[in-house]
Design a protein around this motif. Structure first.
Motif, PDB file in Angstrom:
ATOM      1  N   UNK A 286      -4.306  13.281   2.863  1.00  0.00           N
ATOM      2  CA  UNK A 286      -5.458  13.918   3.495  1.00  0.00           C
ATOM      3  C   UNK A 286      -6.562  12.916   3.831  1.00  0.00           C
ATOM      4  N   UNK A 287      -6.670  11.838   3.044  1.00  0.00           N
ATOM      5  CA  UNK A 287      -7.749  10.869   3.277  1.00  0.00           C
ATOM      6  C   UNK A 287      -7.362   9.807   4.287  1.00  0.00           C
ATOM      7  N   UNK A 288      -6.109   9.451   4.301  1.00  0.00           N
ATOM      8  CA  UNK A 288      -5.635   8.351   5.133  1.00  0.00           C
ATOM      9  C   UNK A 288      -5.121   7.239   4.240  1.00  0.00           C
ATOM     10  N   UNK A 289      -4.606   6.206   4.839  1.00  0.00           N
ATOM     11  CA  UNK A 289      -4.000   5.131   4.071  1.00  0.00           C
ATOM     12  C   UNK A 289      -4.144   3.804   4.799  1.00  0.00           C
ATOM     13  N   UNK A 290      -3.976   2.734   4.052  1.00  0.00           N
ATOM     14  CA  UNK A 290      -3.996   1.406   4.655  1.00  0.00           C
ATOM     15  C   UNK A 290      -2.563   0.953   4.858  1.00  0.00           C
ATOM     16  N   UNK A 291      -2.303   0.375   6.020  1.00  0.00           N
ATOM     17  CA  UNK A 291      -0.981  -0.166   6.324  1.00  0.00           C
ATOM     18  C   UNK A 291      -1.136  -1.634   6.680  1.00  0.00           C
ATOM     19  N   UNK A 292      -0.083  -2.389   6.449  1.00  0.00           N
ATOM     20  CA  UNK A 292      -0.095  -3.804   6.825  1.00  0.00           C
ATOM     21  C   UNK A 292       0.350  -3.905   8.272  1.00  0.00           C
ATOM     22  N   UNK A 293      -0.434  -4.650   9.036  1.00  0.00           N
ATOM     23  CA  UNK A 293      -0.153  -4.804  10.454  1.00  0.00           C
ATOM     24  C   UNK A 293      -0.256  -6.277  10.826  1.00  0.00           C
ATOM     25  N   UNK A 294       0.587  -6.706  11.738  1.00  0.00           N
ATOM     26  CA  UNK A 294       0.534  -8.092  12.175  1.00  0.00           C
ATOM     27  C   UNK A 294      -0.553  -8.259  13.224  1.00  0.00           C
ATOM     28  N   UNK A 295      -1.379  -9.289  13.044  1.00  0.00           N
ATOM     29  CA  UNK A 295      -2.412  -9.621  14.021  1.00  0.00           C
ATOM     30  C   UNK A 295      -1.771 -10.492  15.086  1.00  0.00           C
ATOM     31  N   UNK A 296      -1.707 -10.012  16.306  1.00  0.00           N
ATOM     32  CA  UNK A 296      -1.036 -10.743  17.384  1.00  0.00           C
ATOM     33  C   UNK A 296      -1.745 -12.045  17.742  1.00  0.00           C
ATOM     34  N   UNK A 297      -3.055 -12.087  17.543  1.00  0.00           N
ATOM     35  CA  UNK A 297      -3.809 -13.304  17.866  1.00  0.00           C
ATOM     36  C   UNK A 297      -3.535 -14.424  16.877  1.00  0.00           C
ATOM     37  N   UNK A 298      -3.556 -14.105  15.581  1.00  0.00           N
ATOM     38  CA  UNK A 298      -3.414 -15.143  14.556  1.00  0.00           C
ATOM     39  C   UNK A 298      -2.001 -15.233  14.006  1.00  0.00           C
ATOM     40  N   UNK A 299      -1.198 -14.217  14.204  1.00  0.00           N
ATOM     41  CA  UNK A 299       0.144 -14.185  13.648  1.00  0.00           C
ATOM     42  C   UNK A 299       0.163 -13.773  12.187  1.00  0.00           C
ATOM     43  N   UNK A 300      -1.011 -13.617  11.585  1.00  0.00           N
ATOM     44  CA  UNK A 300      -1.108 -13.209  10.188  1.00  0.00           C
ATOM     45  C   UNK A 300      -1.015 -11.704  10.039  1.00  0.00           C
ATOM     46  N   UNK A 301      -0.957 -11.295   8.787  1.00  0.00           N
ATOM     47  CA  UNK A 301      -0.908  -9.864   8.497  1.00  0.00           C
ATOM     48  C   UNK A 301      -2.235  -9.438   7.889  1.00  0.00           C
ATOM     49  N   UNK A 302      -2.632  -8.226   8.221  1.00  0.00           N
ATOM     50  CA  UNK A 302      -3.884  -7.687   7.689  1.00  0.00           C
ATOM     51  C   UNK A 302      -3.740  -6.186   7.495  1.00  0.00           C
ATOM     52  N   UNK A 303      -4.612  -5.650   6.647  1.00  0.00           N
ATOM     53  CA  UNK A 303      -4.601  -4.215   6.407  1.00  0.00           C
ATOM     54  C   UNK A 303      -5.376  -3.490   7.499  1.00  0.00           C
ATOM     55  N   UNK A 304      -4.828  -2.366   7.922  1.00  0.00           N
ATOM     56  CA  UNK A 304      -5.523  -1.510   8.882  1.00  0.00           C
ATOM     57  C   UNK A 304      -5.559  -0.100   8.286  1.00  0.00           C
ATOM     58  N   UNK A 305      -6.726   0.538   8.351  1.00  0.00           N
ATOM     59  CA  UNK A 305      -6.878   1.883   7.809  1.00  0.00           C
ATOM     60  C   UNK A 305      -6.504   2.914   8.865  1.00  0.00           C
ATOM     61  N   UNK A 306      -5.602   3.804   8.503  1.00  0.00           N
ATOM     62  CA  UNK A 306      -5.221   4.927   9.369  1.00  0.00           C
ATOM     63  C   UNK A 306      -5.858   6.181   8.802  1.00  0.00           C
ATOM     64  N   UNK A 307      -6.717   6.813   9.574  1.00  0.00           N
ATOM     65  CA  UNK A 307      -7.459   7.987   9.116  1.00  0.00           C
ATOM     66  C   UNK A 307      -6.544   9.186   8.909  1.00  0.00           C
ATOM     67  N   UNK A 308      -6.865   9.957   7.873  1.00  0.00           N
ATOM     68  CA  UNK A 308      -6.135  11.187   7.589  1.00  0.00           C
ATOM     69  C   UNK A 308      -6.809  12.378   8.252  1.00  0.00           C
ATOM     70  N   UNK A 309      -6.294  13.561   8.027  1.00  0.00           N
ATOM     71  CA  UNK A 309      -6.825  14.760   8.686  1.00  0.00           C
ATOM     72  C   UNK A 309      -8.257  15.125   8.274  1.00  0.00           C
ATOM     73  N   UNK A 310      -8.777  14.564   7.181  1.00  0.00           N
ATOM     74  CA  UNK A 310     -10.163  14.854   6.807  1.00  0.00           C
ATOM     75  C   UNK A 310     -11.172  14.246   7.772  1.00  0.00           C
ATOM     76  N   UNK A 311     -10.735  13.379   8.661  1.00  0.00           N
ATOM     77  CA  UNK A 311     -11.638  12.730   9.601  1.00  0.00           C
ATOM     78  C   UNK A 311     -11.851  13.553  10.868  1.00  0.00           C
ATOM     79  N   UNK A 312     -11.659  14.842  10.805  1.00  0.00           N
ATOM     80  CA  UNK A 312     -11.944  15.738  11.929  1.00  0.00           C
ATOM     81  C   UNK A 312     -13.326  16.348  11.726  1.00  0.00           C
TER      82      UNK A 312
END
Length: 171
Positions: free
Chosen positions: A108-134
């Motif tokens: 319900x809150x959302x979660x953080x996922x690891x995503x590759x940064x295309x500019x740096x080639x590194x990995x970073x966390x990105x927050x994906x919002x859950x349904x409470x963000x309506x």
């Protein structure tokens, strides 16, 4: 049990103190604007929801006071339709959460996922919002979900934020 929706609103009786200053012209104008908005929204909702005028009024009171409202009623009384129509009427985002015994707080809150940064080639966390963000959230069958998930919902309702990991996200 009657075939109507029973709104549960906690209200306090307000009494005007004798020492308060009279309303200013600006206050009166703002009050008229609020009344006009209230009447307009109520009219639009009444086109879809028939025979629930008191519920609509109390729902709008909760909305205008930045509060929460609990609607109770037997299945089939258009509770979900009422809330989704309210959101659509006001051009607000709408989310419905069906609480189940296996629902986790991150669902319900959302979660953080690891995503590759295309500019740096590194990995970073990105927050994906859950349904409470309506803007408008319909929480159905809250009593069926685990205490941790209920606690996440209560944090969102009371503090208008969610905590994911060690990061707080404003709603």
């Amino acid at each position: 049990m009657s075939d109507s929706i029973q709104p549960t609103l906690q209200t306090k009786q307000l009494h005007r103190d004798q020492t308060m200053a009279p309303l200013s012209q600006n206050d009166i104008e703002e009050s008229k604007k609020l009344r006009s908005a209230f009447d307009g929204i109520k009219t639009e909702l009444s086109k879809v929801i028939v025979g629930q005028n008191q519920v609509i009024e109390e729902l709008l009171i909760a909305l205008f006071s930045k509060g929460h409202c609990m609607l109770e009623g037997v299945p089939g009384l258009a509770k979900t339709l009422m809330i989704s129509t309210l959101a659509r009427t006001l051009s607000l985002s709408f989310s419905r959460i069906q609480f189940t015994p296996d629902l986790m707080p991150s669902d319900i809150t959302g979660t953080e996922v690891i995503q590759e940064n295309r500019d740096t080639g590194g990995r970073e966390f990105k927050f994906l919002q859950g349904p409470l963000f309506a803007n408008v959230v319909l929480a159905d069958e809250i009593n069926r979900t685990p205490p941790q998930t209920q606690a996440a919902l209560l944090e969102a309702m009371q503090e208008r934020q969610v905590t994911v990991g060690r990061t707080r996200h404003k709603l």
